[in-house]
Write a protein that holds these residues in place. Structure first.
Motif, mmCIF file in Angstrom:
data_model
loop_
_atom_site.group_PDB
_atom_site.id
_atom_site.type_symbol
_atom_site.label_atom_id
_atom_site.label_comp_id
_atom_site.label_asym_id
_atom_site.label_seq_id
_atom_site.Cartn_x
_atom_site.Cartn_y
_atom_site.Cartn_z
ATOM 1 N N HIS A 27 -19.384 -3.102 17.096
ATOM 2 C CA HIS A 27 -20.655 -3.133 17.818
ATOM 3 C C HIS A 27 -21.177 -4.563 17.826
ATOM 4 O O HIS A 27 -21.332 -5.188 16.766
ATOM 5 N N ASP A 29 -24.030 -5.923 18.339
ATOM 6 C CA ASP A 29 -25.355 -6.250 17.812
ATOM 7 C C ASP A 29 -25.439 -6.053 16.300
ATOM 8 O O ASP A 29 -26.524 -5.964 15.743
ATOM 9 N N GLU A 30 -24.261 -5.977 15.640
ATOM 10 C CA GLU A 30 -24.209 -5.837 14.183
ATOM 11 C C GLU A 30 -23.416 -7.023 13.619
ATOM 12 O O GLU A 30 -22.221 -6.915 13.334
ATOM 13 N N ASN A 57 -14.896 -6.824 19.305
ATOM 14 C CA ASN A 57 -15.511 -6.789 20.627
ATOM 15 C C ASN A 57 -16.210 -8.122 20.901
ATOM 16 O O ASN A 57 -17.443 -8.210 20.916
ATOM 17 N N ARG A 66 -24.813 -3.799 21.686
ATOM 18 C CA ARG A 66 -23.972 -2.820 20.997
ATOM 19 C C ARG A 66 -22.645 -2.664 21.721
ATOM 20 O O ARG A 66 -21.589 -2.620 21.095
ATOM 21 N N TYR A 67 -22.683 -2.591 23.029
ATOM 22 C CA TYR A 67 -21.485 -2.537 23.846
ATOM 23 C C TYR A 67 -21.841 -2.957 25.260
ATOM 24 O O TYR A 67 -23.024 -3.063 25.625
ATOM 25 N N ASP A 71 -19.562 2.773 24.202
ATOM 26 C CA ASP A 71 -19.623 2.601 22.748
ATOM 27 C C ASP A 71 -18.195 2.596 22.201
ATOM 28 O O ASP A 71 -17.505 3.620 22.225
ATOM 29 N N ASN A 73 -17.038 2.616 19.311
ATOM 30 C CA ASN A 73 -16.775 3.488 18.173
ATOM 31 C C ASN A 73 -16.834 4.963 18.554
ATOM 32 O O ASN A 73 -16.977 5.826 17.684
ATOM 33 N N GLU A 86 -14.507 -1.617 26.601
ATOM 34 C CA GLU A 86 -14.371 -1.160 25.213
ATOM 35 C C GLU A 86 -13.180 -0.225 25.032
ATOM 36 O O GLU A 86 -12.585 -0.186 23.942
ATOM 37 N N HIS A 106 -19.940 -2.207 9.708
ATOM 38 C CA HIS A 106 -21.045 -1.918 10.610
ATOM 39 C C HIS A 106 -22.363 -2.148 9.875
ATOM 40 O O HIS A 106 -22.383 -2.382 8.663
ATOM 41 N N GLN A 162 -29.463 -3.435 9.689
ATOM 42 C CA GLN A 162 -29.034 -4.317 10.768
ATOM 43 C C GLN A 162 -29.888 -5.588 10.821
ATOM 44 O O GLN A 162 -31.104 -5.551 10.663
#
Length: 281
Positions: A27, A29-30, A57, A66-67, A71, A73, A86, A106, A162
């Motif tokens: 992800h 944004d992590e 990613n 995040r994507y 997503d 994941n 993705e 994550h 996060q």
């Protein structure tokens, strides 16, 4: 930068063909996992086994999203010919770690303390998760489809809240613990003695309610008849007992998180509860 030609970013440290992998950035944004990887690479440790470090990613990480299309994941094993980036990256990542024991990092809105997720089908990942220095190991197969842990020998860890420095520090410690328990770094690893859970189903948020608060803590048992969330006008009460997993007010748009069941205090008992096939079977 956000075109169709996207690839994972993999770096091998040490001599030989690696069968260990450390993964961040599934992800975008992590960033804590990526920062931990960068820190380990910058210190140039003298590894006793080769390790592959993977940014899963890159375009989402650059965009701090995040994507971009889907997503990542939730789309494993992926598809190298898919239109969604993705899905193509998931296929690349699965191929890159095939045959390796992998740690994927994550971050979460729900917990400052690290926890691990595994598949009930993969005993090697379970064994690694059970030795990491954390308190909770969760089989999320019943509640989540298409996670990276569906690939064999993958442990997914939530390293903390996060975008916090604590999450980055936790991630770095967990990478080093993982490398020690797999004999890639010298010295005895710091290990944990976790409890084991099964994640069952999602806890929906009340539709159209903005002013809603959680009344429970993750991994603290909620008894039947206990209010687990409330608005100014209504309480939401558990029909059956459960253990909150990944529950927060802001982590997901439509759900608080998940109901879990505590199944065991030992790995052997957890495997029996999960129906895990024997290692090598």
């Amino acid at each position: 930068m956000f075109g169709d030609d996207v690839t994972i970013d993999a770096t091998v440290l040490g001599d030989g063909d690696p069968d260990l992998a450390v993964v961040g950035g599934v992800h975008g944004d992590e960033p804590s996992g990526l920062r931990a990887i960068r820190h380990v690479l910058d210190t140039e440790p003298d590894l006793e086994r080769p390790v592959k470090f993977v940014v899963a990613n890159p375009p989402a990480a650059v965009a701090h999203r995040r994507y971009l299309d889907a997503d990542m994941n939730r789309v494993f094993p992926g598809d190298p010919d898919a239109g969604e980036r993705e899905r193509r990256l998931a296929a690349q990542l699965g191929e890159a770690v095939d045959g390796s024991l992998a740690l994927s990092m994550h971050a979460t809105h729900s917990s400052a303390e690290p926890l691990a997720f595994v598949s009930g089908d993969h005993p090697a990942a379970q064994a690694a998760a059970a030795r990491l220095p954390l308190e909770h190991v969760v089989n999320h197969d019943p509640a989540v489809d298409g996670a990276f842990t569906s690939c064999e020998r993958v442990v997914s860890v939530e390293v903390g809240r996060q975008l916090t420095e604590d999450a980055t520090q936790n991630a770095t410690k967990l990478v080093r613990a993982f490398l020690r328990l797999t004999d890639a770094l010298p010295d005895d690893p710091k290990t944990g003695s976790p409890a084991f859970y099964t994640m069952r189903d999602a806890v929906e948020k009340p539709a159209g309610e903005d002013d809603v608060g959680l009344l429970v803590d993750n991994f603290e048992r909620v008894d039947a008849g206990t209010a687990y969330a409330a608005t100014p006008d209504e309480e939401y009460v558990a029909d059956d007992p459960f253990y909150p997993v990944l529950m927060s007010e802001t982590g997901y748009e439509d759900i608080f998180g998940y109901r879990g069941e505590r199944v065991a205090d030992s790995l052997a008992a957890a495997r029996e509860a999960w129906g895990t096939p024997p290692e090598g079977g």
